[in-house]
Design a protein around this motif. Structure first.
Motif, PDB file in Angstrom:
ATOM      1  N   SER A   1      41.868  25.734 -74.363  1.00  0.00           N
ATOM      2  CA  SER A   1      40.918  24.953 -73.615  1.00  0.00           C
ATOM      3  C   SER A   1      39.492  25.422 -73.771  1.00  0.00           C
ATOM      4  O   SER A   1      39.398  26.659 -74.142  1.00  0.00           O
ATOM      5  CB  SER A   1      41.186  25.310 -72.247  1.00  0.00           C
ATOM      6  OG  SER A   1      40.466  24.743 -71.392  1.00  0.00           O
ATOM      7  N   ALA A   2      38.675  24.456 -73.862  1.00  0.00           N
ATOM      8  CA  ALA A   2      37.174  24.761 -74.191  1.00  0.00           C
ATOM      9  C   ALA A   2      36.681  24.988 -72.853  1.00  0.00           C
ATOM     10  O   ALA A   2      35.391  25.406 -72.595  1.00  0.00           O
ATOM     11  CB  ALA A   2      36.416  23.580 -74.782  1.00  0.00           C
ATOM     12  N   GLU A   3      37.320  24.812 -71.773  1.00  0.00           N
ATOM     13  CA  GLU A   3      36.687  24.995 -70.118  1.00  0.00           C
ATOM     14  C   GLU A   3      36.527  26.460 -70.041  1.00  0.00           C
ATOM     15  O   GLU A   3      35.447  26.872 -69.251  1.00  0.00           O
ATOM     16  CB  GLU A   3      37.975  24.441 -69.146  1.00  0.00           C
ATOM     17  CG  GLU A   3      38.042  23.170 -69.302  1.00  0.00           C
ATOM     18  CD  GLU A   3      36.842  22.321 -68.918  1.00  0.00           C
ATOM     19  OE1 GLU A   3      36.208  22.703 -67.923  1.00  0.00           O
ATOM     20  OE2 GLU A   3      36.313  21.430 -69.518  1.00  0.00           O
ATOM     21  N   GLY A   4      37.179  27.355 -70.721  1.00  0.00           N
ATOM     22  CA  GLY A   4      36.898  28.786 -70.433  1.00  0.00           C
ATOM     23  C   GLY A   4      37.052  29.368 -68.853  1.00  0.00           C
ATOM     24  O   GLY A   4      37.797  28.564 -67.993  1.00  0.00           O
ATOM     25  N   ARG A   5      36.721  30.425 -68.800  1.00  0.00           N
ATOM     26  CA  ARG A   5      36.686  30.794 -67.275  1.00  0.00           C
ATOM     27  C   ARG A   5      35.451  31.371 -66.803  1.00  0.00           C
ATOM     28  O   ARG A   5      34.543  32.099 -67.947  1.00  0.00           O
ATOM     29  CB  ARG A   5      37.872  32.215 -67.170  1.00  0.00           C
ATOM     30  CG  ARG A   5      37.676  33.199 -68.042  1.00  0.00           C
ATOM     31  CD  ARG A   5      38.667  34.292 -68.024  1.00  0.00           C
ATOM     32  NE  ARG A   5      38.596  35.340 -68.977  1.00  0.00           N
ATOM     33  CZ  ARG A   5      37.802  36.338 -68.882  1.00  0.00           C
ATOM     34  NH1 ARG A   5      37.002  36.599 -67.766  1.00  0.00           N
ATOM     35  NH2 ARG A   5      37.838  37.268 -69.824  1.00  0.00           N
ATOM     36  N   MET A   6      34.836  31.330 -65.753  1.00  0.00           N
ATOM     37  CA  MET A   6      33.669  31.484 -65.345  1.00  0.00           C
ATOM     38  C   MET A   6      33.578  32.825 -64.768  1.00  0.00           C
ATOM     39  O   MET A   6      34.479  33.405 -64.075  1.00  0.00           O
ATOM     40  CB  MET A   6      33.300  30.396 -64.109  1.00  0.00           C
ATOM     41  CG  MET A   6      33.110  28.851 -64.697  1.00  0.00           C
ATOM     42  SD  MET A   6      32.081  28.654 -65.695  1.00  0.00           S
ATOM     43  CE  MET A   6      30.683  28.393 -64.849  1.00  0.00           C
ATOM     44  N   VAL A   7      32.636  33.760 -65.107  1.00  0.00           N
ATOM     45  CA  VAL A   7      32.523  34.923 -64.787  1.00  0.00           C
ATOM     46  C   VAL A   7      31.005  35.146 -64.019  1.00  0.00           C
ATOM     47  O   VAL A   7      30.115  34.703 -64.706  1.00  0.00           O
ATOM     48  CB  VAL A   7      32.799  36.208 -65.934  1.00  0.00           C
ATOM     49  CG1 VAL A   7      32.397  37.370 -65.323  1.00  0.00           C
ATOM     50  CG2 VAL A   7      34.141  35.771 -66.225  1.00  0.00           C
ATOM     51  N   TYR A   8      31.029  35.709 -62.998  1.00  0.00           N
ATOM     52  CA  TYR A   8      29.612  36.245 -62.255  1.00  0.00           C
ATOM     53  C   TYR A   8      29.035  37.417 -62.845  1.00  0.00           C
ATOM     54  O   TYR A   8      29.406  38.611 -62.793  1.00  0.00           O
ATOM     55  CB  TYR A   8      29.793  36.298 -60.672  1.00  0.00           C
ATOM     56  CG  TYR A   8      28.507  36.509 -60.078  1.00  0.00           C
ATOM     57  CD1 TYR A   8      27.783  35.330 -59.932  1.00  0.00           C
ATOM     58  CD2 TYR A   8      28.290  37.658 -59.723  1.00  0.00           C
ATOM     59  CE1 TYR A   8      26.554  35.557 -59.193  1.00  0.00           C
ATOM     60  CE2 TYR A   8      26.957  38.098 -58.970  1.00  0.00           C
ATOM     61  CZ  TYR A   8      26.107  36.651 -58.650  1.00  0.00           C
ATOM     62  OH  TYR A   8      25.002  37.098 -58.105  1.00  0.00           O
ATOM     63  N   GLU A   9      28.110  37.078 -63.810  1.00  0.00           N
ATOM     64  CA  GLU A   9      27.198  38.098 -64.329  1.00  0.00           C
ATOM     65  C   GLU A   9      25.667  37.493 -64.260  1.00  0.00           C
ATOM     66  O   GLU A   9      25.177  37.281 -65.363  1.00  0.00           O
ATOM     67  CB  GLU A   9      27.627  38.347 -66.104  1.00  0.00           C
ATOM     68  CG  GLU A   9      29.111  38.919 -65.957  1.00  0.00           C
ATOM     69  CD  GLU A   9      29.295  39.144 -67.506  1.00  0.00           C
ATOM     70  OE1 GLU A   9      28.650  39.158 -68.413  1.00  0.00           O
ATOM     71  OE2 GLU A   9      30.482  39.668 -67.805  1.00  0.00           O
TER      72      GLU A   9
ATOM     73  N   LYS B   1      30.237  31.966 -69.245  1.00  0.00           N
ATOM     74  CA  LYS B   1      31.639  31.408 -69.462  1.00  0.00           C
ATOM     75  C   LYS B   1      32.231  32.283 -70.545  1.00  0.00           C
ATOM     76  O   LYS B   1      31.752  32.490 -71.835  1.00  0.00           O
ATOM     77  CB  LYS B   1      31.523  29.801 -70.122  1.00  0.00           C
ATOM     78  CG  LYS B   1      32.898  29.220 -70.100  1.00  0.00           C
ATOM     79  CD  LYS B   1      32.668  27.530 -70.505  1.00  0.00           C
ATOM     80  CE  LYS B   1      32.017  26.752 -69.688  1.00  0.00           C
ATOM     81  NZ  LYS B   1      32.142  25.641 -69.923  1.00  0.00           N
ATOM     82  N   TYR B   2      33.577  32.630 -70.438  1.00  0.00           N
ATOM     83  CA  TYR B   2      34.317  33.421 -71.257  1.00  0.00           C
ATOM     84  C   TYR B   2      35.378  32.634 -71.595  1.00  0.00           C
ATOM     85  O   TYR B   2      36.132  31.685 -70.854  1.00  0.00           O
ATOM     86  CB  TYR B   2      34.789  34.736 -70.779  1.00  0.00           C
ATOM     87  CG  TYR B   2      33.956  35.881 -70.566  1.00  0.00           C
ATOM     88  CD1 TYR B   2      33.786  36.649 -71.771  1.00  0.00           C
ATOM     89  CD2 TYR B   2      33.008  35.887 -69.302  1.00  0.00           C
ATOM     90  CE1 TYR B   2      32.860  37.674 -71.616  1.00  0.00           C
ATOM     91  CE2 TYR B   2      32.060  36.905 -69.413  1.00  0.00           C
ATOM     92  CZ  TYR B   2      31.976  38.028 -70.471  1.00  0.00           C
ATOM     93  OH  TYR B   2      31.061  39.003 -70.431  1.00  0.00           O
ATOM     94  N   PRO B   3      36.078  32.943 -72.938  1.00  0.00           N
ATOM     95  CA  PRO B   3      37.162  32.137 -73.312  1.00  0.00           C
ATOM     96  C   PRO B   3      38.392  32.270 -72.451  1.00  0.00           C
ATOM     97  O   PRO B   3      38.350  33.428 -71.893  1.00  0.00           O
ATOM     98  CB  PRO B   3      37.704  32.684 -74.726  1.00  0.00           C
ATOM     99  CG  PRO B   3      36.405  33.131 -75.166  1.00  0.00           C
ATOM    100  CD  PRO B   3      35.507  33.677 -73.681  1.00  0.00           C
ATOM    101  N   ASP B   4      39.291  31.545 -72.037  1.00  0.00           N
ATOM    102  CA  ASP B   4      40.471  31.720 -71.475  1.00  0.00           C
ATOM    103  C   ASP B   4      41.584  32.252 -72.590  1.00  0.00           C
ATOM    104  O   ASP B   4      42.533  31.504 -72.661  1.00  0.00           O
ATOM    105  CB  ASP B   4      40.858  30.403 -70.761  1.00  0.00           C
ATOM    106  CG  ASP B   4      41.951  30.659 -69.698  1.00  0.00           C
ATOM    107  OD1 ASP B   4      42.137  32.001 -69.346  1.00  0.00           O
ATOM    108  OD2 ASP B   4      42.362  29.675 -69.189  1.00  0.00           O
TER     109      ASP B   4
END
Length: 134
Positions: A70-78, A91-94
């Motif tokens: 998936s190109a959606e990845g995972r959202m990380v609060y930074e 966004k980081y890769p899943d």
């Protein structure tokens, strides 16, 4: 099956396992690649293998293609990251490291098993040559 046939089939397995290891190493190397939230995350690579000549006369395996994650990845609060959006997310890769490490072990064991087949076939061929010399 001839000795050379066994070596040929095992070498196709070694090639597929090497490409599988290449994909895993690429996934692990990029699992911490950060992108902006409006961009696509790094997509994990998954090797798809297929049998050649099966079931009539098995000739080994080959890479049928590469599937992308998936190109959606995972959202990380930074919020301190330079690529963070207005809300502070990047966004980081899943990619799951545990899953990738498990796949790496399977690919390594597959490669080792095929290498052992090549070594045993070579030893058998050399023994046959020694019998012919006597």
């Amino acid at each position: 099956m001839t000795t050379f046939g066994a070596i040929g089939i095992a070498s196709t397995g070694m090639t597929v396992n090497r490409k599988w290891l290449d994909a895993i190493s690429d996934n692990l190397a990029n699992m911490n690649t950060v992108t902006a939230t409006d961009g696509a995350a790094f997509q994990a690579k998954y090797v798809v293998a297929t049998a050649v000549g099966y079931p009539e006369n098995g000739q080994g395996v080959q890479v049928a293609g590469i599937e992308l994650g998936s190109a959606e990845g995972r959202m990380v609060y930074e919020p301190e990251h330079p690529l963070a959006d207005a809300e502070g997310y990047v966004k980081y890769p899943d990619i799951d490291m545990g899953s990738q490490m498990s796949q790496m072990i399977m690919a390594q064991r597959g490669y080792q098993a095929n290498a052992a087949v090549v070594d045993r076939a070579k030893a058998t061929y050399e023994a046959a040559l020694q019998i012919g010399r006597n």
